[in-house]
Design an enzyme around this catalytic site. Structure first.
Site, PDB file in Angstrom:
ATOM      1  CE  LYS A  23      -1.759  -1.016   4.085  1.00 21.41           C
ATOM      2  NZ  LYS A  23      -1.098  -2.710   4.416  1.00 21.41           N
ATOM      3  NE  ARG A  98      -4.942  -1.087   9.740  1.00 20.18           N
ATOM      4  CZ  ARG A  98      -3.913  -0.534   9.219  1.00 20.18           C
ATOM      5  NH1 ARG A  98      -3.667   0.294   8.471  1.00 20.18           N
ATOM      6  NH2 ARG A  98      -2.549  -1.422   9.488  1.00 20.18           N
ATOM      7  NE  ARG A 137       7.868  -1.814   6.867  1.00 20.28           N
ATOM      8  CZ  ARG A 137       6.393  -1.833   6.432  1.00 20.28           C
ATOM      9  NH1 ARG A 137       5.642  -1.522   5.334  1.00 20.28           N
ATOM     10  NH2 ARG A 137       5.680  -2.597   7.660  1.00 20.28           N
ATOM     11  NE  ARG A 171       5.442  -0.087   9.934  1.00 18.53           N
ATOM     12  CZ  ARG A 171       4.748  -0.601   9.553  1.00 18.53           C
ATOM     13  NH1 ARG A 171       4.600   0.312   8.281  1.00 18.53           N
ATOM     14  NH2 ARG A 171       3.745  -0.796   9.917  1.00 18.53           N
ATOM     15  NE  ARG A 182       1.470  -4.481  11.097  1.00 20.41           N
ATOM     16  CZ  ARG A 182       2.671  -4.160  10.620  1.00 20.41           C
ATOM     17  NH1 ARG A 182       3.905  -4.678  11.330  1.00 20.41           N
ATOM     18  NH2 ARG A 182       2.605  -3.805   9.493  1.00 20.41           N
TER      19      ARG A 182
HETATM   20  P1  AP5 Z   1       4.985  -1.304   2.102  1.00 20.72           P
HETATM   21  O1  AP5 Z   1       4.136  -1.079   0.782  1.00 20.72           O
HETATM   22  O2  AP5 Z   1       5.741  -0.730   3.134  1.00 20.72           O
HETATM   23  O3  AP5 Z   1       3.475  -1.935   2.527  1.00 20.72           O
HETATM   24  P2  AP5 Z   1       2.722  -1.657   3.040  1.00 20.72           P
HETATM   25  O4  AP5 Z   1       0.544  -2.304   2.565  1.00 20.72           O
HETATM   26  O5  AP5 Z   1       2.325  -0.470   3.119  1.00 20.72           O
HETATM   27  O6  AP5 Z   1       2.666  -2.318   5.001  1.00 20.72           O
HETATM   28  P3  AP5 Z   1       2.830  -1.706   5.646  1.00 20.72           P
HETATM   29  O7  AP5 Z   1       3.263  -2.718   7.199  1.00 20.72           O
HETATM   30  O8  AP5 Z   1       2.802  -0.291   6.409  1.00 20.72           O
HETATM   31  O9  AP5 Z   1       1.172  -1.954   6.395  1.00 20.72           O
HETATM   32  P4  AP5 Z   1       0.614  -1.339   7.899  1.00 20.72           P
HETATM   33  O10 AP5 Z   1      -1.498  -1.797   7.719  1.00 20.72           O
HETATM   34  O11 AP5 Z   1       0.510  -3.238   8.125  1.00 20.72           O
HETATM   35  O12 AP5 Z   1       1.159  -0.706   8.646  1.00 20.72           O
HETATM   36  P5  AP5 Z   1       0.601   0.525   8.853  1.00 20.72           P
HETATM   37  O13 AP5 Z   1       1.449   1.881   9.230  1.00 20.72           O
HETATM   38  O14 AP5 Z   1      -0.741   1.133   7.717  1.00 20.72           O
HETATM   39  O15 AP5 Z   1       5.668  -2.885   1.848  1.00 20.72           O
HETATM   40  C1  AP5 Z   1       6.388  -3.735   2.389  1.00 20.72           C
HETATM   41  C2  AP5 Z   1       8.099  -4.169   2.028  1.00 20.72           C
HETATM   42  O16 AP5 Z   1       7.664  -5.077   0.440  1.00 20.72           O
HETATM   43  C3  AP5 Z   1       8.751  -3.126   1.330  1.00 20.72           C
HETATM   44  O17 AP5 Z   1       9.833  -3.025   2.178  1.00 20.72           O
HETATM   45  C4  AP5 Z   1       8.531  -2.886  -0.147  1.00 20.72           C
HETATM   46  O18 AP5 Z   1       9.789  -2.150  -0.464  1.00 20.72           O
HETATM   47  C5  AP5 Z   1       7.966  -4.152  -0.428  1.00 20.72           C
HETATM   48  N1  AP5 Z   1       7.581  -4.545  -1.787  1.00 20.72           N
HETATM   49  C6  AP5 Z   1       6.246  -3.545  -1.592  1.00 20.72           C
HETATM   50  N2  AP5 Z   1       5.633  -4.386  -2.755  1.00 20.72           N
HETATM   51  C7  AP5 Z   1       6.587  -5.372  -3.703  1.00 20.72           C
HETATM   52  C8  AP5 Z   1       6.124  -6.190  -4.370  1.00 20.72           C
HETATM   53  N3  AP5 Z   1       5.202  -6.405  -5.344  1.00 20.72           N
HETATM   54  N4  AP5 Z   1       7.014  -7.099  -4.709  1.00 20.72           N
HETATM   55  C9  AP5 Z   1       7.847  -7.720  -3.810  1.00 20.72           C
HETATM   56  N5  AP5 Z   1       8.249  -6.710  -2.262  1.00 20.72           N
HETATM   57  C10 AP5 Z   1       7.285  -5.364  -2.321  1.00 20.72           C
HETATM   58  O19 AP5 Z   1      -0.065   0.292  10.067  1.00 20.72           O
HETATM   59  C11 AP5 Z   1       0.487   0.050  11.386  1.00 20.72           C
HETATM   60  C12 AP5 Z   1      -0.284  -0.038  12.500  1.00 20.72           C
HETATM   61  O20 AP5 Z   1      -0.615   1.389  13.354  1.00 20.72           O
HETATM   62  C13 AP5 Z   1      -1.686  -0.519  12.757  1.00 20.72           C
HETATM   63  O21 AP5 Z   1      -0.658  -2.323  13.128  1.00 20.72           O
HETATM   64  C14 AP5 Z   1      -2.541  -0.217  13.865  1.00 20.72           C
HETATM   65  O22 AP5 Z   1      -1.725  -0.724  14.925  1.00 20.72           O
HETATM   66  C15 AP5 Z   1      -2.061   1.571  13.681  1.00 20.72           C
HETATM   67  N6  AP5 Z   1      -3.021   1.415  12.468  1.00 20.72           N
HETATM   68  C16 AP5 Z   1      -2.895   2.474  11.249  1.00 20.72           C
HETATM   69  N7  AP5 Z   1      -4.351   2.546  10.485  1.00 20.72           N
HETATM   70  C17 AP5 Z   1      -5.011   2.116  11.104  1.00 20.72           C
HETATM   71  C18 AP5 Z   1      -6.480   2.417  11.530  1.00 20.72           C
HETATM   72  N8  AP5 Z   1      -6.757   2.830  10.349  1.00 20.72           N
HETATM   73  N9  AP5 Z   1      -7.285   1.821  12.512  1.00 20.72           N
HETATM   74  C19 AP5 Z   1      -6.563   1.729  13.487  1.00 20.72           C
HETATM   75  N10 AP5 Z   1      -5.167   1.454  13.652  1.00 20.72           N
HETATM   76  C20 AP5 Z   1      -4.159   1.784  12.923  1.00 20.72           C
END
Ligand code: AP5
Length: 229
Positions: A23, A98, A137, A171, A182
Site C-alpha cells: 500500500k 480498517r 523493509r 519500524r 496484524r
Molecule cells: P509496503 O508498501 O511498506 O507495504 P504496506 O502495505 O504499506 O504495509 P504496512 O506494513 O505499512 O501496512 P500496515 O497496514 O500493517 O501498517 P500501517 O503503517 O498502516 O511494502 C512492504 C515491503 O515490501 C517494503 O519493503 C516494500 O519495498 C516491499 N514490497 C512492496 N511491494 C512489493 C512487491 N510487489 N514485491 C516485493 N516486495 C514488495 O499500520 C501500522 C499500525 O498502525 C497498525 O498495526 C495499527 O496498530 C495502526 N493503524 C494504522 N492505521 C490504522 C487504522 N486505520 N485503524 C486502526 N489502527 C491503525
C-alpha cells in the site's frame, strides 16, 4: 514509470490490503505521478507517537502489539490531516479505513465536503509472503521512501535514491510475531470492507504478488481512467 505529475480532477482513492501488501509503496508512486496526497494513518499515528501527543501515547503500545488503534483516536488524527489545505487536490488513503465504523465515518466526512470515494483498490496477496516483505523493509528517515533488503534496494547501498539521506530506519512493529497479529486483525476487521465497497461498485481487485513496477502499471491505468472520466 515517469515521475511527471499529471494534472487531474480531485480523486479520492482507498488502497486496501494486509501488512506488506504494498500500500505504502504504491501510494507514494501514485502521489508522484498524479499529484494526489498520500494519507497513511500508520504514518500519522507514528508521527503522533514520536511527537508524544495524547493520541500518540495512547496508540504506542497498541501498535507495538500489532492490534488496531481505537476508531476514536484514528478518526481524530485523520480529521486533523484532512483539514490541511494540500488535501484538496485529492487523496490516496493508505491503511484507512480498517473497520466498518471507520468506513462509515469516512463517507460522512467526505459527504460534508461534497466529495466521495471514487475507487477502492484491494491489493490481493498471499499471507505467507507478507512476513518476508515486512521483515525486510526499511525506510528513509529523510523523505520516507521505502526500501527492502531483497526486493527494493537503493542504487547506492545505505543512501536514499530520492533525497540522498543515509539515515535509514526500521519500524518497531516489523517483526514476525507482530506481523502475525496484524494479519489476524486485517482478516477479522478490515477484509470485510472488500464486500462493503464491492456492493457500492467502487472496488477493483488487483493481483499484487508480482513485481512492484507491474503492479504500479495496473494502478496507473485505473487512476488515469478515473482522473479523465
Ligand atoms: P509496503 O508498501 O511498506 O507495504 P504496506 O502495505 O504499506 O504495509 P504496512 O506494513 O505499512 O501496512 P500496515 O497496514 O500493517 O501498517 P500501517 O503503517 O498502516 O511494502 C512492504 C515491503 O515490501 C517494503 O519493503 C516494500 O519495498 C516491499 N514490497 C512492496 N511491494 C512489493 C512487491 N510487489 N514485491 C516485493 N516486495 C514488495 O499500520 C501500522 C499500525 O498502525 C497498525 O498495526 C495499527 O496498530 C495502526 N493503524 C494504522 N492505521 C490504522 C487504522 N486505520 N485503524 C486502526 N489502527 C491503525
Amino acid at each position: 514509470m515517469t515521475a511527471t505529475a499529471i494534472k487531474t480532477r480531485p480523486v479520492n482513492l482507498i488502497l486496501l490490503g494486509p501488512p506488506g501488501a504494498g500500500k505504502g509503496t504504491q501510494a507514494r508512486m501514485l502521489q508522484d505521478r498524479f499529484g494526489l496526497v498520500q494519507l497513511s494513518t500508520g504514518d500519522l499515528l507514528r508521527g503522533a507517537v514520536a511527537a508524544g501527543t495524547q493520541a500518540g501515547l495512547a496508540a504506542k503500545a497498541v501498535m507495538a502489539r500489532g492490534e488496531l488503534v481505537s476508531d476514536a483516536i484514528v478518526l481524530a488524527v485523520l480529521k486533523d490531516r484532512l483539514d490541511q489545505p494540500d488535501v484538496g487536490t485529492g487523496t490516496i488513503l493508505d491503511g484507512f479505513p480498517r473497520t466498518a465504523v471507520q468506513a462509515q465515518a469516512l463517507d460522512d466526512l467526505l459527504a460534508r465536503r461534497d466529495q466521495r470515494i471514487d475507487a477502492v483498490i484491494s491489493l490481493a496477496v498471499d499471507d505467507a509472503a507478507m512476513v518476508a516483505r515486512v521483515s525486510g523493509r526499511y525506510t528513509c528517515g529523510g523523505c520516507g521512501e521505502g526500501y527492502h533488503d531483497q526486493f527494493k534496494q537503493p542504487k547506492i547501498a545505505g543512501r536514499c535514491d530520492k533525497c540522498g539521506s543515509d539515515k535509514m530506519t526500521r519500524r518497531a512493529d516489523d517483526n514476525a510475531e507482530t506481523v502475525s497479529t496484524r494479519l489476524v486483525a486485517y482478516h477479522a476487521q478490515t477484509a470485510p470492507l472488500i464486500d462493503y465497497y464491492r456492493a457500492r461498485s467502487v472496488l477493483t481487485e488487483v493481483p499484487a504478488m508480482g513485481d512492484i513496477g507491474e503492479i504500479a502499471g495496473a494502478l496507473d491505468a485505473i487512476v488515469s481512467k478515473l482522473a479523465t472520466s
